[in-house]
Design a protein around this motif. Structure first.
Motif, PDB file in Angstrom:
ATOM      1  N   ILE A 269     -12.948  44.053   6.621  1.00 13.77           N
ATOM      2  CA  ILE A 269     -13.298  42.902   8.164  1.00 13.77           C
ATOM      3  C   ILE A 269     -13.096  42.942   8.904  1.00 13.77           C
ATOM      4  CG2 ILE A 269     -12.387  40.384   8.299  1.00 13.77           C
ATOM      5  CD1 ILE A 269     -13.480  39.965   6.114  1.00 13.77           C
ATOM      6  N   VAL A 270     -12.324  44.538   8.817  1.00 18.96           N
ATOM      7  CA  VAL A 270     -12.361  45.280  10.065  1.00 18.96           C
ATOM      8  C   VAL A 270     -13.690  45.733  10.885  1.00 18.96           C
ATOM      9  CG1 VAL A 270     -11.863  47.225  11.259  1.00 18.96           C
ATOM     10  CG2 VAL A 270     -10.069  46.432  10.081  1.00 18.96           C
ATOM     11  N   TYR A 271     -14.252  46.140  10.295  1.00 22.77           N
ATOM     12  CA  TYR A 271     -15.655  46.515  10.553  1.00 22.77           C
ATOM     13  C   TYR A 271     -16.520  45.326  10.623  1.00 22.77           C
ATOM     14  CZ  TYR A 271     -14.146  51.135   9.640  1.00 22.77           C
ATOM     15  OH  TYR A 271     -13.977  52.282   9.782  1.00 22.77           O
ATOM     16  N   PHE A 272     -16.910  44.243  10.235  1.00 21.62           N
ATOM     17  CA  PHE A 272     -17.628  43.208  10.351  1.00 21.62           C
ATOM     18  C   PHE A 272     -17.107  42.373  11.428  1.00 21.62           C
ATOM     19  CE2 PHE A 272     -17.906  42.488   5.677  1.00 21.62           C
ATOM     20  CZ  PHE A 272     -18.478  43.093   5.382  1.00 21.62           C
ATOM     21  N   LYS A 273     -15.603  42.207  11.725  1.00 22.49           N
ATOM     22  CA  LYS A 273     -15.108  42.102  13.507  1.00 22.49           C
ATOM     23  C   LYS A 273     -15.948  43.273  14.419  1.00 22.49           C
ATOM     24  CE  LYS A 273     -10.960  39.611  11.931  1.00 22.49           C
ATOM     25  NZ  LYS A 273      -9.790  39.921  11.897  1.00 22.49           N
ATOM     26  N   LYS A 274     -15.923  44.588  13.958  1.00 22.57           N
ATOM     27  CA  LYS A 274     -16.582  45.410  14.772  1.00 22.57           C
ATOM     28  C   LYS A 274     -17.587  44.493  15.405  1.00 22.57           C
ATOM     29  CE  LYS A 274     -14.114  49.440  13.767  1.00 22.57           C
ATOM     30  NZ  LYS A 274     -13.442  49.913  15.230  1.00 22.57           N
TER      31      LYS A 274
ATOM     32  N   LEU B   1     -28.728  41.327   9.630  1.00 20.44           N
ATOM     33  CA  LEU B   1     -26.989  41.921   9.943  1.00 20.44           C
ATOM     34  C   LEU B   1     -26.724  39.693  10.246  1.00 20.44           C
ATOM     35  CD1 LEU B   1     -25.915  44.681  12.672  1.00 20.44           C
ATOM     36  CD2 LEU B   1     -26.487  44.259  10.327  1.00 20.44           C
ATOM     37  N   ARG B   2     -27.101  39.249   9.812  1.00 20.18           N
ATOM     38  CA  ARG B   2     -26.867  38.185   9.948  1.00 20.18           C
ATOM     39  C   ARG B   2     -26.320  37.294   9.016  1.00 20.18           C
ATOM     40  NH1 ARG B   2     -27.710  32.935   7.458  1.00 20.18           N
ATOM     41  NH2 ARG B   2     -28.353  30.865   9.371  1.00 20.18           N
ATOM     42  N   GLU B   3     -26.348  38.619   8.138  1.00 21.33           N
ATOM     43  CA  GLU B   3     -25.035  38.009   6.909  1.00 21.33           C
ATOM     44  C   GLU B   3     -23.559  38.316   7.107  1.00 21.33           C
ATOM     45  OE1 GLU B   3     -23.874  40.188   2.358  1.00 21.33           O
ATOM     46  OE2 GLU B   3     -25.642  40.585   3.275  1.00 21.33           O
ATOM     47  N   ASN B   4     -23.094  39.298   7.833  1.00 19.22           N
ATOM     48  CA  ASN B   4     -21.840  39.753   8.397  1.00 19.22           C
ATOM     49  C   ASN B   4     -21.216  38.591   9.073  1.00 19.22           C
ATOM     50  OD1 ASN B   4     -20.211  41.382  10.046  1.00 19.22           O
ATOM     51  ND2 ASN B   4     -20.668  40.050  11.740  1.00 19.22           N
ATOM     52  N   TYR B   5     -21.818  37.298   9.808  1.00 20.17           N
ATOM     53  CA  TYR B   5     -21.602  36.376   9.532  1.00 20.17           C
ATOM     54  C   TYR B   5     -20.714  35.489   8.550  1.00 20.17           C
ATOM     55  CZ  TYR B   5     -20.691  37.358  14.703  1.00 20.17           C
ATOM     56  OH  TYR B   5     -20.936  38.000  15.895  1.00 20.17           O
ATOM     57  N   GLU B   6     -21.771  35.426   7.809  1.00 16.09           N
ATOM     58  CA  GLU B   6     -21.396  34.864   7.001  1.00 16.09           C
ATOM     59  C   GLU B   6     -20.802  34.961   5.910  1.00 16.09           C
ATOM     60  OE1 GLU B   6     -25.568  34.339   4.692  1.00 16.09           O
ATOM     61  OE2 GLU B   6     -26.259  33.396   5.769  1.00 16.09           O
ATOM     62  N   LEU B   7     -20.071  36.651   5.675  1.00 13.14           N
ATOM     63  CA  LEU B   7     -18.655  36.883   5.285  1.00 13.14           C
ATOM     64  C   LEU B   7     -17.726  36.781   6.038  1.00 13.14           C
ATOM     65  CD1 LEU B   7     -20.830  40.825   4.818  1.00 13.14           C
ATOM     66  CD2 LEU B   7     -19.873  38.231   2.721  1.00 13.14           C
ATOM     67  N   LEU B   8     -17.829  36.762   7.182  1.00 14.66           N
ATOM     68  CA  LEU B   8     -16.483  36.272   7.633  1.00 14.66           C
ATOM     69  C   LEU B   8     -15.982  35.034   8.188  1.00 14.66           C
ATOM     70  CD1 LEU B   8     -17.741  38.097  11.365  1.00 14.66           C
ATOM     71  CD2 LEU B   8     -15.511  38.741   9.371  1.00 14.66           C
ATOM     72  N   ILE B   9     -16.944  33.755   7.582  1.00 18.05           N
ATOM     73  CA  ILE B   9     -16.832  32.168   7.863  1.00 18.05           C
ATOM     74  C   ILE B   9     -16.135  32.309   5.867  1.00 18.05           C
ATOM     75  CG2 ILE B   9     -18.183  30.203   7.028  1.00 18.05           C
ATOM     76  CD1 ILE B   9     -20.048  31.288   9.479  1.00 18.05           C
ATOM     77  N   ASP B  10     -16.136  32.977   4.854  1.00 18.32           N
ATOM     78  CA  ASP B  10     -16.071  32.552   3.836  1.00 18.32           C
ATOM     79  C   ASP B  10     -14.652  34.030   4.173  1.00 18.32           C
ATOM     80  OD1 ASP B  10     -17.976  31.795   2.629  1.00 18.32           O
ATOM     81  OD2 ASP B  10     -19.416  33.925   1.693  1.00 18.32           O
ATOM     82  N   TYR B  11     -14.735  34.138   4.988  1.00 18.23           N
ATOM     83  CA  TYR B  11     -12.881  35.034   4.568  1.00 18.23           C
ATOM     84  C   TYR B  11     -12.299  34.277   5.508  1.00 18.23           C
ATOM     85  CZ  TYR B  11      -9.338  38.249   6.118  1.00 18.23           C
ATOM     86  OH  TYR B  11      -7.989  38.664   6.014  1.00 18.23           O
ATOM     87  N   SER B  12     -12.482  33.911   6.357  1.00 18.18           N
ATOM     88  CA  SER B  12     -12.010  32.499   7.015  1.00 18.18           C
ATOM     89  C   SER B  12     -10.859  31.416   6.099  1.00 18.18           C
ATOM     90  CB  SER B  12     -12.467  32.299   8.394  1.00 18.18           C
ATOM     91  OG  SER B  12     -12.856  33.225   9.405  1.00 18.18           O
ATOM     92  N   LYS B  13     -12.464  31.309   5.871  1.00 17.63           N
ATOM     93  CA  LYS B  13     -11.952  29.815   4.471  1.00 17.63           C
ATOM     94  C   LYS B  13     -11.385  30.263   3.391  1.00 17.63           C
ATOM     95  CE  LYS B  13     -16.333  27.605   4.352  1.00 17.63           C
ATOM     96  NZ  LYS B  13     -17.637  27.165   3.524  1.00 17.63           N
ATOM     97  N   LYS B  14     -11.019  31.522   2.676  1.00 20.06           N
ATOM     98  CA  LYS B  14     -10.002  32.190   1.843  1.00 20.06           C
ATOM     99  C   LYS B  14      -9.188  31.936   2.538  1.00 20.06           C
ATOM    100  CE  LYS B  14     -13.412  34.290  -0.849  1.00 20.06           C
ATOM    101  NZ  LYS B  14     -13.804  35.745  -1.043  1.00 20.06           N
TER     102      LYS B  14
ATOM    103  N   LEU C  31     -14.229  28.470  12.656  1.00 23.74           N
ATOM    104  CA  LEU C  31     -15.102  27.830  13.536  1.00 23.74           C
ATOM    105  C   LEU C  31     -15.664  28.550  14.451  1.00 23.74           C
ATOM    106  CD1 LEU C  31     -15.881  24.954  14.922  1.00 23.74           C
ATOM    107  CD2 LEU C  31     -13.870  24.564  15.980  1.00 23.74           C
ATOM    108  N   TYR C  32     -14.521  29.410  15.237  1.00 26.90           N
ATOM    109  CA  TYR C  32     -15.695  30.848  15.964  1.00 26.90           C
ATOM    110  C   TYR C  32     -16.067  31.550  15.342  1.00 26.90           C
ATOM    111  CZ  TYR C  32     -15.601  34.978  18.255  1.00 26.90           C
ATOM    112  OH  TYR C  32     -15.834  36.253  18.826  1.00 26.90           O
ATOM    113  N   TYR C  33     -16.570  32.117  13.971  1.00 28.49           N
ATOM    114  CA  TYR C  33     -17.592  32.716  13.157  1.00 28.49           C
ATOM    115  C   TYR C  33     -18.530  31.608  13.373  1.00 28.49           C
ATOM    116  CZ  TYR C  33     -14.217  36.695  12.577  1.00 28.49           C
ATOM    117  OH  TYR C  33     -13.694  37.634  13.157  1.00 28.49           O
TER     118      TYR C  33
END
Length: 574
Positions: free
Chosen positions: A296-301, A316-329, A337-339
């Motif tokens: 997640i540190v690198y996805f945020k970069k 790299l669109r998938e980057n935000y899908e991964l961050l959204i899934d992480y935020s849900k968990k 909402l931000y991602y």
């Protein structure tokens, strides 16, 4: 001897000029700074006398070289762009089409490499392409083909792009072998062209699912680039590609070693697009090792880079899908909402690029290419008729596909003309009002205030409009009423009755009409960003400004600016 002076961004062209300089004063000046590294502004005390001498002697060929050097050694991107414009100006003063090709390619590379503005980069490449049709300089032709291939790759036309890069590979490889015929700088530039074409071909192979071909190309690149420090960046790209290949094979530890090895040189090059790719696959590799928090540190970069540059590669669109899934968990609704908003912004930017670039590639490049091939076939008269028929059928299909875009363009043109007429009419009205002051008649108005009070408020509103008070940010009817020494109720009544609009509409029309007039009257405003124009007239949000501009003028500000620039160019006023 370092040769970076002759290689701007990806690969340059000026060994011809070098050979002509011999040991002139120009040559002696350039010797003083040719060993400086790229972006080193210490070169400028020597570059400035070079440029000044060329200006004084009106030696535009040397002036092009001076501005080209200024682009290379400028540390700020905006300065690189400024000197690139000067380079184009100087090239246009010559009768040398090759210099014009070089100048447009270099400006396109700045847009591509430093800004990742593919739309603006493509415009420059296509301008260079016009001049390259008659050039005898094969190097320039293939240089331009390379850059058009990069745009095609970004659009997802990987098969088409790979064909262009393959052609470039063959050309640069053969040229680089001519050691006895070429100047060392030419050999260097051709090697650069070869390695960069090979790297772009690897990207195409990866996206086409041709993993075997990609691995083979990676091994070729690493083998041929060796440990030569002059090709450190190219080696970094090949190592990055190797890491991605290892990630796909679930060899996560090996992949991480390669990513970390390639990171320093990619960071130093300021190639934020490839840096984002590195961060993405580092994050994915950590994820494969079940180290979620590290990933997640690198996805945020990547999100930080996107915030700064407003650019993201489609892969790299998938980057935000991964961050959204992480935020849900994590049950963090604010981050989710931000991602989600960031993903929508990324989609919007990519879709706008595709809408603009895709038809332009087909219309301005592919169609011209086909027509040139058609002319060649006619000249040799070999199976000409059959192939021409095929081309005509293809062209008809292309015309049908572009009809919608053409209709939209016509609609925008009509709306622009309407705004122009409104602009002219408003000026005539202002002149008439200066001659004859209109005295308000309030007898028939349903107002609860006296005639004297109405007259006073109308005069104050006139002063408010003349002094451009409406450009204040955060202006409300309460604030304006206080400034005019009245109350909101009285002010609202007068605006409704005499301005024929509520306060918000009255304020919006003043602001949009003001900025529209500036765009008509002062060319410098055409260079401003939409955000800057919004702030200029007191509107805080880019989207709000765009929507109000469209509501009042019937045309988006970006379309209006484009049409205004075209009009000025047609009138020779640029």
């Amino acid at each position: 001897m370092k040769k970076k002076l002759f290689f701007i961004l990806f690969f340059g062209f000026f060994s011809l000029v070098l050979s002509q300089e011999s040991y002139s004063d120009y040559y002696k000046l350039r010797l003083k700074y040719e060993d400086f590294p790229e972006n080193d502004t210490k070169a400028f005390p020597f570059i400035k006398p070079y440029i000044d001498m060329a200006k004084k002697e009106k030696n535009y060929q040397k002036l092009v070289q001076g501005y080209k050097d200024a682009v290379y050694f400028s540390s700020l991107n905006e300065n690189k762009l400024k000197y690139a414009d000067s380079m184009i100006w100087a090239a246009n003063k010559t009768n040398d089409d090759d210099l014009k090709i070089v100048s447009h390619i270099d400006k396109g590379v700045i847009y591509y490499y430093h800004y990742k503005k593919f739309q603006l980069a493509l415009n420059e490449y296509l301008e260079a392409y016009k001049y390259s049709k008659n050039t005898k300089n094969e190097y320039l032709k293939y240089q331009n083909l390379y850059h058009i291939g990069v745009v095609k790759s970004y659009l997802g036309y990987y098969e088409d792009a790979s064909q262009l890069f393959t052609k470039c590979l063959v050309y640069y490889r053969e040229k680089a072998k001519e050691i006895t015929k070429l100047h060392p700088n030419e050999i260097y530039n051709n090697n650069k062209g070869y390695f960069n074409s090979l790297h772009q071909l690897i990207i195409c192979y990866r996206n086409l699912g041709k993993d075997g071909e990609a691995d083979e190309a990676i091994q070729t690149g690493l083998s041929e680039v060796g440990d030569n420090p002059e090709y450190a960046l190219e080696k970094g790209y090949f190592i990055l590609a190797k890491g991605i290949s290892e990630y796909k094979k679930n060899q996560f530890q090996e992949a991480l070693k390669d990513f970390n090895q390639s990171l320093p040189v990619i960071k130093e090059s300021r190639d934020f697009a490839r840096l984002s790719v590195s961060y993405f696959y580092i994050g994915k590799s950590f994820s494969g090792l079940k180290k979620t928090r590290q990933s997640i540190v690198y996805f945020k970069k990547i999100d930080s880079i996107f915030q700064k540059h407003q650019f993201i590669l489609p892969e790299l669109r998938e980057n935000y899908e991964l961050l959204i899934d992480y935020s849900k968990k994590e049950k963090n609704q604010e981050l989710q909402l931000y991602y989600t908003s960031q993903l929508l912004r990324a989609d919007s930017i990519m879709s706008k690029d595709f809408i603009y670039l895709s038809p332009k590639i087909h219309k301005d490049y592919d169609t011209n290419t086909l027509l040139e091939e058609k002319n060649k076939l006619q000249k040799i008269n070999y199976l000409g008729t059959v192939i021409i028929i095929v081309l005509i059928i293809w062209g008809i299909g292309l015309v049908i596909l572009l009809t919608r875009r053409h209709k939209k363009s016509n609609e925008i043109q009509k709306k622009y003309i309407m705004v122009e007429k409104k602009f002219m009419a408003s000026h005539k009205k202002e002149e008439a009002n200066e001659i004859k002051e209109i005295v308000p008649q309030i007898e028939e108005k349903k107002l609860t205030i006296t005639e004297n009070k109405v007259e006073e408020l109308l005069k104050k509103l006139k002063t408010f409009e003349d002094r451009k008070g409406f450009t204040q940010k955060g202006l409300t009817i309460g604030k304006l009423a206080a400034q005019l020494g009245t109350n909101s109720n009285y002010l609202s009544q007068v605006i409704n009755e005499y301005k024929k609009a509520n306060f918000n509409k009255y304020l919006s029309e003043l602001r949009i009409n003001y900025i529209t007039n500036l765009l008509f009257e002062d060319k410098k405003y055409l260079k401003y960003s939409i955000e800057t124009l919004a702030k200029e007239c007191g509107i805080a949000s880019r989207q709000n400004f765009s929507d109000l501009f469209y509501e009042i003028n019937g045309i988006r500000p970006t379309d209006f600016i484009k049409k205004r620039k075209e009009e000025l160019e047609d009138n020779g006023e640029t």
